[in-house]
Design a protein around this motif. Structure first.
Motif, mmCIF file in Angstrom:
data_model
loop_
_atom_site.group_PDB
_atom_site.id
_atom_site.type_symbol
_atom_site.label_atom_id
_atom_site.label_comp_id
_atom_site.label_asym_id
_atom_site.label_seq_id
_atom_site.Cartn_x
_atom_site.Cartn_y
_atom_site.Cartn_z
ATOM 1 N N TYR A 13 0.833 -1.212 0.000
ATOM 2 C CA TYR A 13 0.000 0.000 0.000
ATOM 3 C C TYR A 13 0.865 1.259 0.000
ATOM 4 O O TYR A 13 0.525 2.269 -0.630
ATOM 5 N N VAL A 16 3.461 0.966 -3.707
ATOM 6 C CA VAL A 16 2.901 0.953 -5.067
ATOM 7 C C VAL A 16 2.727 2.371 -5.640
ATOM 8 O O VAL A 16 3.114 2.617 -6.790
ATOM 9 N N PRO A 17 2.159 3.333 -4.905
ATOM 10 C CA PRO A 17 2.062 4.687 -5.483
ATOM 11 C C PRO A 17 3.433 5.290 -5.812
ATOM 12 O O PRO A 17 3.588 5.984 -6.832
ATOM 13 N N TRP A 20 4.737 3.638 -8.898
ATOM 14 C CA TRP A 20 3.973 4.098 -10.063
ATOM 15 C C TRP A 20 4.480 5.461 -10.530
ATOM 16 O O TRP A 20 4.644 5.709 -11.730
ATOM 17 N N ILE A 21 4.740 6.371 -9.594
ATOM 18 C CA ILE A 21 5.269 7.694 -9.947
ATOM 19 C C ILE A 21 6.647 7.556 -10.576
ATOM 20 O O ILE A 21 6.970 8.227 -11.575
#
Length: 268
Positions: A13, A16-17, A20-21
């Motif tokens: 959690y 992952v962001p 992704w960036i």
């Protein structure tokens, strides 16, 4: 087993962001419309755009300068204040710590507009001091609250022994107490630096030009290579660049940070 599954879910959690960036920052041209996680081909185009942008470089200089000045000032002032709170008995001692804790959780947005009007009146709007002063107003109470716990844990006899050996009160504080409280000092410094480095509210409210605008606020005005290009990928690249100092600091001082957080929580 449940602990392991929970840990994996929490790590995923959180990461992952970020991943992704990072992946988005390496997508060049029309590849930004690629819905896949990984770019079709690695491209440094977005990093070239960001590093050639005066807007970003000026904002990066502002963030580095103001963060270092505010962090150093906050730690020095808070170290002296926390020592006094921990060692001296005076009326309102608990009130001081209570107010310090209250300030650290006070919503910044609630004072942004009054500061905007005040700073325009006194001439501090869109200046380094106009941002450093609010930063110190929140970082010093946080540092005092953190450091006071460390000073309370240091045996009073060690300072008295140094004074018996001929050291003055200042020498005992500087050569005995501060080195023993080093984990707490590092913890306060790192927390202060992160808070200032990530500030957006003051940066966007108390500035109107590149003169003092920090990176988080400057990214809101970033437009990429031209006014017609989509700035999403360049903003992702800029986000990766400004995250690097945070990651480096954590990796370099992780042992001191962990020691500082755990030692400070032993007893209050």
């Amino acid at each position: 087993m449940l602990w392991l599954v929970g840990s994996v879910l929490i790590i995923a959690y959180a990461l992952v962001p970020v991943l992704w960036i990072a992946s988005l920052s390496f997508k060049g041209g029309d590849d930004i419309n690629n819905q896949q996680f990984l770019p079709s081909a690695l491209s440094l185009e977005n990093y070239r755009i960001v590093l050639s942008s005066d807007l970003f470089l000026t904002a990066l200089r502002n963030s580095v300068g103001m963060s270092l000045i505010a962090t150093l000032t906050s730690v020095v002032v808070a170290t002296l204040a926390a020592y006094a709170v921990a060692r001296l008995d005076f009326p309102g001692k608990r009130l001081v710590l209570g107010v310090a804790l209250m300030i650290t959780v006070f919503p910044i947005i609630s004072i942004a507009t009054p500061l905007f009007n005040l700073w325009r009146t006194v001439g501090l709007f869109d200046t380094w001091p106009g941002l450093i002063i609010p930063y110190l107003s929140f970082s010093i109470p946080l540092s005092v609250y953190v450091l006071s716990a460390f000073f309370r844990e240091i045996p009073w006899e060690m300072e008295q022994a140094a004074q018996v050996d001929g050291a003055t009160s200042w020498q005992a504080f500087r050569r005995v107490i501060v080195p023993l409280a080093a984990p707490g000092v590092f913890t306060a410094a790192i927390l202060t630096f992160f808070m200032i480095w990530n500030d957006f509210v003051f940066g966007i409210t108390l500035t109107s030009s590149e003169a003092a605008r920090p990176v988080p606020a400057a990214l809101a005005f970033f437009s990429g290579a031209s006014q017609f290009s989509q700035p999403t990928a360049p903003i992702a690249a800029a986000s990766v660049i400004v995250t690097i100092p945070v990651v480096v600091l954590v990796l370099l001082f992780q042992q001191r940070i962990v020691a500082g957080l755990t030692n400070g929580a032993v007893k209050g």
